[in-house]
Design a protein around this motif. Structure first.
Motif, PDB file in Angstrom:
ATOM      1  N   GLN A  55       0.828  -1.202   0.000  1.00 50.70           N
ATOM      2  CA  GLN A  55       0.000   0.000   0.000  1.00 50.70           C
ATOM      3  C   GLN A  55       0.862   1.252   0.000  1.00 50.70           C
ATOM      4  O   GLN A  55       2.002   1.247   0.447  1.00 50.70           O
ATOM      5  N   GLU A  56       0.289   2.317  -0.523  1.00 51.21           N
ATOM      6  CA  GLU A  56       0.976   3.597  -0.586  1.00 51.21           C
ATOM      7  C   GLU A  56      -0.045   4.719  -0.416  1.00 51.21           C
ATOM      8  O   GLU A  56      -1.130   4.669  -0.992  1.00 51.21           O
ATOM      9  N   GLU A  57       0.326   5.705   0.357  1.00 48.48           N
ATOM     10  CA  GLU A  57      -0.548   6.857   0.568  1.00 48.48           C
ATOM     11  C   GLU A  57      -0.385   7.826  -0.596  1.00 48.48           C
ATOM     12  O   GLU A  57       0.719   8.297  -0.873  1.00 48.48           O
ATOM     13  N   ASP A  82      -9.088   0.991  -3.301  1.00 50.06           N
ATOM     14  CA  ASP A  82      -8.951   2.385  -2.904  1.00 50.06           C
ATOM     15  C   ASP A  82      -8.993   2.482  -1.377  1.00 50.06           C
ATOM     16  O   ASP A  82      -9.191   1.476  -0.693  1.00 50.06           O
ATOM     17  N   PRO A  83      -8.798   3.684  -0.806  1.00 49.15           N
ATOM     18  CA  PRO A  83      -8.788   3.806   0.665  1.00 49.15           C
ATOM     19  C   PRO A  83     -10.089   3.378   1.332  1.00 49.15           C
ATOM     20  O   PRO A  83     -10.069   3.007   2.517  1.00 49.15           O
ATOM     21  N   THR A 103      -6.085   8.718  -9.117  1.00 51.68           N
ATOM     22  CA  THR A 103      -6.756   8.562  -7.828  1.00 51.68           C
ATOM     23  C   THR A 103      -7.913   9.558  -7.712  1.00 51.68           C
ATOM     24  O   THR A 103      -7.804  10.722  -8.111  1.00 51.68           O
ATOM     25  N   GLU A 106      -8.138  10.724  -1.545  1.00 56.88           N
ATOM     26  CA  GLU A 106      -6.828  10.718  -0.889  1.00 56.88           C
ATOM     27  C   GLU A 106      -6.768   9.630   0.164  1.00 56.88           C
ATOM     28  O   GLU A 106      -7.745   9.376   0.867  1.00 56.88           O
ATOM     29  N   GLY A 107      -5.626   8.966   0.261  1.00 60.64           N
ATOM     30  CA  GLY A 107      -5.475   7.937   1.272  1.00 60.64           C
ATOM     31  C   GLY A 107      -4.595   6.799   0.801  1.00 60.64           C
ATOM     32  O   GLY A 107      -3.896   6.894  -0.222  1.00 60.64           O
ATOM     33  N   ASP A 108      -4.624   5.702   1.554  1.00 60.44           N
ATOM     34  CA  ASP A 108      -3.798   4.532   1.263  1.00 60.44           C
ATOM     35  C   ASP A 108      -4.450   3.671   0.183  1.00 60.44           C
ATOM     36  O   ASP A 108      -5.537   3.133   0.391  1.00 60.44           O
ATOM     37  N   HIS A 109      -3.770   3.539  -0.937  1.00 57.38           N
ATOM     38  CA  HIS A 109      -4.215   2.651  -2.018  1.00 57.38           C
ATOM     39  C   HIS A 109      -3.421   1.347  -1.911  1.00 57.38           C
ATOM     40  O   HIS A 109      -2.204   1.369  -1.687  1.00 57.38           O
ATOM     41  N   LYS A 110      -4.106   0.228  -2.087  1.00 60.86           N
ATOM     42  CA  LYS A 110      -3.505  -1.065  -1.791  1.00 60.86           C
ATOM     43  C   LYS A 110      -3.618  -1.996  -2.986  1.00 60.86           C
ATOM     44  O   LYS A 110      -4.670  -2.122  -3.599  1.00 60.86           O
TER      45      LYS A 110
END
Length: 226
Positions: A55-57, A82-83, A103, A106-110
């Protein structure tokens, strides 16, 4: 007086070099990431239970492109979330693939990978490597193809790269500033709640002490010990 101006100039240069180095480091860290990891059988009852997730923010409206492959050409499955946990993309039974998207939140996509177990080989998931190349922002753009397509010389191509890097760095700094403000507000709200909790705890303790003293005083008076 001359020494003072010389020292101030040196400090200004040091600050400029420090700011430039930080900006370059921020761009380098936020542009592209490559990694390699193993799919390990953890003994789950279903293949999804053995998923390996990365995952990445990411900021909102960020261009993302990633590609993956297995060196031994083992077919794997991938799911992108998505987050909010919603599915963005999935691909099944392939040893390589790529996907690009922008995207929306906003947030952590995994990105989660897993291997479907074969009926005749229960240890099929062991020792399978996956190579993942994750690019965001300006790293997604292929400036060499842009330059060839528009017959742009190398200087213009370099300037275009620099402009895109600076724009991405500026957007990243604004995003970091916004996140800092959100964390600061959360910290202040937490401090306020802790303060009120401490005051309420102190009031309760003082009230219990007063009640205990009054109760003991009445108890001893009834027993005629006072």
């Amino acid at each position: 007086e001359v020494e003072f101006h010389t020292g101030a100039t040196q400090r200004g240069r040091m600050r400029a070099h420090t700011a430039f180095a930080f900006t370059a480091l921020l761009v380098a860290l936020s542009v592209a990431r490559g990694m390699e990891f193993d799919l390990v059988d953890r003994g789950a009852s279903s293949p999804e239970g053995n998923m390996k997730c990365v995952q990445e923010e990411l900021k909102r409206k960020t261009l993302v492109m990633f590609s993956y492959e297995t060196p031994d050409r083992t077919h794997i499955n991938i799911r992108l979330f998505d987050p909010d946990g919603g599915s963005i993309w999935n691909n099944s039974d392939t040893h390589r693939g790529s996907y690009a998207f922008t995207t929306k939140i906003e947030g952590d996509h995994k990105a989660c990978f897993f291997k479907t177990l074969l009926p005749n080989d229960p240890t099929d998931m062991k020792h399978h490597k996956v190579r993942l190349d994750w690019k965001t922002g300006v790293a997604v753009m292929d400036y060499e193809k842009i330059g060839k397509g528009k017959h742009v010389n190398k200087v213009a191509d370099s300037l275009r790269r620099l402009e895109a890097d600076l724009r991405d760095t500026h957007e990243t700094m604004l995003w970091l500033r916004r996140r800092e403000a959100e964390l600061r507000d959360l910290n202040e709200a937490t401090n306020t709640r802790v303060t009120w909790l401490s005051i309420m705890t102190l009031v309760v303790c003082v009230g219990l002490c007063v009640w205990q003293v009054m109760f003991l005083n009445q108890f001893f008076q009834r027993k005629k010990l006072l």
